[in-house]
Scaffold this active site. Structure first.
Site, PDB file in Angstrom:
ATOM      1  CE  LYS A 125     -11.635  -3.793   0.670  1.00 54.25           C
ATOM      2  NZ  LYS A 125     -10.438  -3.621   0.442  1.00 54.25           N
ATOM      3  CB  ILE A 126     -15.337  -7.924  -7.535  1.00 55.02           C
ATOM      4  CG1 ILE A 126     -13.435  -7.327  -7.916  1.00 55.02           C
ATOM      5  CG2 ILE A 126     -16.790  -7.578  -9.110  1.00 55.02           C
ATOM      6  CD1 ILE A 126     -13.644  -8.144  -8.732  1.00 55.02           C
ATOM      7  NE  ARG A 170      -2.150  -0.951  12.398  1.00 58.39           N
ATOM      8  CZ  ARG A 170      -2.525  -1.725  11.835  1.00 58.39           C
ATOM      9  NH1 ARG A 170      -2.442  -3.243  11.111  1.00 58.39           N
ATOM     10  NH2 ARG A 170      -3.210  -0.493  11.173  1.00 58.39           N
ATOM     11  CG  ASP A 196      -8.583  -5.842  -1.196  1.00 59.31           C
ATOM     12  OD1 ASP A 196      -9.430  -6.802  -0.935  1.00 59.31           O
ATOM     13  OD2 ASP A 196      -7.378  -5.233   0.228  1.00 59.31           O
ATOM     14  CB  ILE A 236     -25.134  -6.317 -11.967  1.00 59.74           C
ATOM     15  CG1 ILE A 236     -24.367  -5.976 -12.739  1.00 59.74           C
ATOM     16  CG2 ILE A 236     -25.912  -5.024 -11.526  1.00 59.74           C
ATOM     17  CD1 ILE A 236     -25.624  -5.437 -13.983  1.00 59.74           C
ATOM     18  CG  ASP A 255      -2.028  -1.697   1.457  1.00 59.16           C
ATOM     19  OD1 ASP A 255      -2.542  -1.549  -0.212  1.00 59.16           O
ATOM     20  OD2 ASP A 255      -2.592  -1.548   2.331  1.00 59.16           O
ATOM     21  CB  THR A 282     -10.966  -4.697   9.979  1.00 60.76           C
ATOM     22  OG1 THR A 282      -9.891  -3.943   8.559  1.00 60.76           O
ATOM     23  CG2 THR A 282     -10.695  -5.775   9.610  1.00 60.76           C
TER      24      THR A 282
END
Length: 226
Positions: A60-61, A177, A58, A64, A8, A117
């Site tokens: 997160k699709i 963490r 990642d 429709i 990231d 989360t």
């Protein structure tokens, strides 16, 4: 339990440099929405050239059913090892995705996103009108019944999901963490001991690794613990 390192960082160059530092470690790499939009599918190819890492895309699709199936099919052509879709897209979308991917001799693992989360109970209830645990159990049952491989959830729901499906139904848990680092924008966070006790199959760790002066050393320490 497998370690999945979140790429990231702000630039492709930083992500690739981190990846090179982690070469030959038994880890997965997570490529998120920002990195994929910024760097594209060629970035996946570059990561594979560094080492034979397993890749979790990642995205997160959530759309429709036919559009979701189309997207998952295209992603699978890239040699991705794991993808995720939103459980709230429903069982028809799940069925279409899994049917479409069944034509691949080696399809990616497909996980369903339950409750992000970043949610706490109050904010989750304001949208779904359910407690997090109730919704996660429902989402996991639907996902399991429709052939998905597992769930993306917090550590605190991992064991519950397995109790309502099967022990081999995978759980991938962000918000880790490992050594008590600060939560940042995550609400439902946990350490390595909690992840192990709650039977997480994959743990996702980002900032505690890439913000450290010695990312490889942190990864090695995590791998020793798990």
């Amino acid at each position: 339990m497998k370690l999945c390192v979140a790429l990231d960082l702000s630039t492709k160059e930083e992500c690739l440099q981190l990846t090179k530092e982690l070469k030959n470690l038994d880890i997965w790499l997570k490529v998120g929405l920002r990195a994929y939009l910024r760097d594209g599918f060629k970035f996946i190819e570059e990561l594979k050239k560094v080492d034979d890492f397993k890749i979790f895309l990642d995205l997160k699709i959530h759309d429709i059913p036919n559009t979701m199936a189309d997207a998952c099919e295209e992603i699978s052509k890239l040699g991705i090892d794991m993808i995720n879709i939103h459980a709230s897209a429903g069982k028809i979308a799940m069925q279409e995705v899994m049917t479409r991917l069944s034509k691949f001799s080696k399809r990616p693992l497909v996980l369903a996103v339950s409750a992000l989360t970043s949610f706490d109970e109050e904010n989750f209830f304001s949208i779904y009108r359910q407690k997090i645990e109730e919704a996660v159990i429902n989402f996991s049952k639907i996902s399991y019944e429709n052939g998905l491989d597992g769930m993306v959830c917090s550590v605190f729901e991992s064991k519950i999901i397995k109790e309502h499906t099967q022990k081999n139904f995978l759980t991938l848990t962000p918000g880790i963490r490992p050594f008590g680092e600060k939560n940042d924008d995550q609400k439902r966070v946990a350490n390595l001991t909690m992840a192990r006790e709650n039977l997480s199959d994959f743990i996702v760790v980002g900032r505690p690794i890439y913000k450290d002066n010695n990312p490889r050393k942190i990864c090695e320490k995590i791998l020793q613990e798990i």
